[in-house]
Design a protein around this motif. Structure first.
Motif, mmCIF file in Angstrom:
data_model
loop_
_atom_site.group_PDB
_atom_site.id
_atom_site.type_symbol
_atom_site.label_atom_id
_atom_site.label_comp_id
_atom_site.label_asym_id
_atom_site.label_seq_id
_atom_site.Cartn_x
_atom_site.Cartn_y
_atom_site.Cartn_z
ATOM 1 N N MET A 187 0.832 -1.208 0.000
ATOM 2 C CA MET A 187 0.000 0.000 0.000
ATOM 3 C C MET A 187 0.864 1.253 0.000
ATOM 4 S SD MET A 187 -2.771 1.650 -0.070
ATOM 5 C CE MET A 187 -3.966 0.301 0.023
ATOM 6 N N GLY A 188 1.879 1.270 0.872
ATOM 7 C CA GLY A 188 2.748 2.437 0.929
ATOM 8 C C GLY A 188 3.467 2.678 -0.384
ATOM 9 N N ALA A 189 3.986 1.615 -0.986
ATOM 10 C CA ALA A 189 4.687 1.750 -2.267
ATOM 11 C C ALA A 189 3.752 2.249 -3.360
ATOM 12 C CB ALA A 189 5.292 0.409 -2.664
ATOM 13 N N SER A 190 2.508 1.800 -3.312
ATOM 14 C CA SER A 190 1.551 2.209 -4.352
ATOM 15 C C SER A 190 1.244 3.698 -4.290
ATOM 16 C CB SER A 190 0.250 1.405 -4.221
ATOM 17 O OG SER A 190 -0.540 1.848 -3.118
ATOM 18 N N ARG A 191 1.295 4.281 -3.088
ATOM 19 C CA ARG A 191 0.977 5.701 -2.949
ATOM 20 C C ARG A 191 2.044 6.583 -3.596
ATOM 21 N NH1 ARG A 191 -3.791 6.668 -2.750
ATOM 22 N NH2 ARG A 191 -3.625 8.534 -1.458
ATOM 23 N N VAL A 192 3.280 6.105 -3.596
ATOM 24 C CA VAL A 192 4.341 6.830 -4.302
ATOM 25 C C VAL A 192 4.230 6.557 -5.799
ATOM 26 C CG1 VAL A 192 6.817 7.219 -4.498
ATOM 27 C CG2 VAL A 192 5.828 6.627 -2.277
ATOM 28 N N TRP A 193 3.957 5.326 -6.170
ATOM 29 C CA TRP A 193 3.852 4.933 -7.579
ATOM 30 C C TRP A 193 2.789 5.743 -8.315
ATOM 31 C CZ3 TRP A 193 6.845 1.364 -10.228
ATOM 32 C CH2 TRP A 193 6.390 0.983 -11.495
ATOM 33 N N VAL A 194 1.633 5.958 -7.672
ATOM 34 C CA VAL A 194 0.562 6.708 -8.346
ATOM 35 C C VAL A 194 0.800 8.213 -8.260
ATOM 36 C CG1 VAL A 194 -1.110 4.870 -7.939
ATOM 37 C CG2 VAL A 194 -0.973 6.780 -6.302
ATOM 38 N N GLY A 195 1.808 8.631 -7.479
ATOM 39 C CA GLY A 195 2.237 10.024 -7.520
ATOM 40 C C GLY A 195 1.700 10.961 -6.468
ATOM 41 N N VAL A 196 0.997 10.445 -5.470
ATOM 42 C CA VAL A 196 0.373 11.365 -4.512
ATOM 43 C C VAL A 196 1.192 11.583 -3.242
ATOM 44 C CG1 VAL A 196 -1.965 10.961 -5.347
ATOM 45 C CG2 VAL A 196 -1.017 9.482 -3.564
ATOM 46 N N HIS A 197 2.309 10.842 -3.083
ATOM 47 C CA HIS A 197 3.145 11.004 -1.890
ATOM 48 C C HIS A 197 4.621 10.889 -2.229
ATOM 49 C CE1 HIS A 197 0.289 11.211 1.397
ATOM 50 N NE2 HIS A 197 -0.390 10.198 0.887
ATOM 51 N N TYR A 198 5.428 11.624 -1.470
ATOM 52 C CA TYR A 198 6.871 11.402 -1.473
ATOM 53 C C TYR A 198 7.162 10.101 -0.714
ATOM 54 C CZ TYR A 198 7.492 16.411 -2.577
ATOM 55 O OH TYR A 198 7.460 17.663 -3.148
ATOM 56 N N PRO A 199 8.317 9.487 -0.953
ATOM 57 C CA PRO A 199 8.684 8.325 -0.134
ATOM 58 C C PRO A 199 8.722 8.623 1.363
ATOM 59 C CG PRO A 199 10.053 8.398 -2.106
ATOM 60 C CD PRO A 199 9.252 9.666 -2.091
ATOM 61 N N HIS A 200 9.202 9.821 1.755
ATOM 62 C CA HIS A 200 9.277 10.105 3.190
ATOM 63 C C HIS A 200 7.897 10.250 3.822
ATOM 64 C CE1 HIS A 200 9.109 14.381 1.743
ATOM 65 N NE2 HIS A 200 8.417 14.542 2.854
#
Length: 206
Positions: free
Chosen positions: A145-158
């Motif tokens: 889930m966390g990785a997907s949020r960066v993949w779709v562009g809505v969050h930075y990794p941090h």
């Protein structure tokens, strides 16, 4: 005047690399990850139900802890949301003006920390303290889930990493508190309307 915090200096290049990779990935993979990012939290609700269903056969005290998992997860969401309102970090897709798989949230929908990551991590840690097998499944789902949020562009990794930390810490502290008092809580709850949720019905009862 824009008073939002710019988090791109922390890991903006890494974020852009991941978004670029998403644009080059096969369409079916992007669709799968986007759907998971949007609807995957439902998996944690199913795992919570299964944890409760199993523990009610183990006795009321264990069932009390299982029933607390959704409440613990909501508590983590509340703590994470307070941090969002304190930091005011702009979404990376808005700050870096990049095209993303998921529509960029509106201004004022802050990025840090990730609510999805906090919810997923809290559910996973709380479930680990109830059922190791279900907890490990939840932990794997939380990472995805966390990785997907960066993949779709809505969050930075941090955003995701700190969301994990917030959710995990809240869940660990809250669930351990419940476990220390689960016997006394079970005794009280068994005298009220929640009694049917704490123990399984005898095999010969209908």
């Amino acid at each position: 005047m824009n008073l939002a915090y710019d988090g791109s200096a922390i890991d903006g290049p890494a974020y852009l690399d991941i978004v670029s990779l998403a644009h080059r990935a096969p369409g079916w993979l992007d669709s799968l990850i986007t759907d998971w990012s949007s609807y995957g939290l439902a998996v944690f609700a199913v795992l919570m139900f299964l944890a409760w269903w199993q523990t009610r056969r183990a006795g009321a005290p264990a069932a009390v802890t299982a029933l607390a998992v959704p409440l613990v997860t909501l508590l983590a969401f509340g703590v994470d949301s307070l941090l969002k309102l304190t930091v005011h970090e702009d979404r990376p897709c808005r700050q870096l003006h990049t095209v993303t798989l998921e529509a960029c949230p509106a201004p004022g929908d802050w990025s840090f920390p990730s609510n999805h990551a906090a919810l997923a991590a809290a559910a996973a840690v709380a479930l680990l303290l109830v059922s190791r097998r279900l907890g490990l499944i939840a932990l794997t789902a939380a990472v995805l889930m966390g990785a997907s949020r960066v993949w779709v562009g809505v969050h930075y990794p941090h955003d995701v990493l700190i969301g994990f930390v917030v959710g995990a810490l809240v869940a660990l502290l809250a669930t351990r508190t419940v476990r220390r008092k689960e016997s006394s809580l079970a005794t009280r709850l068994k005298e009220g309307p929640l009694r049917p949720l704490l123990t399984a019905a005898p095999p010969d009862s209908v």
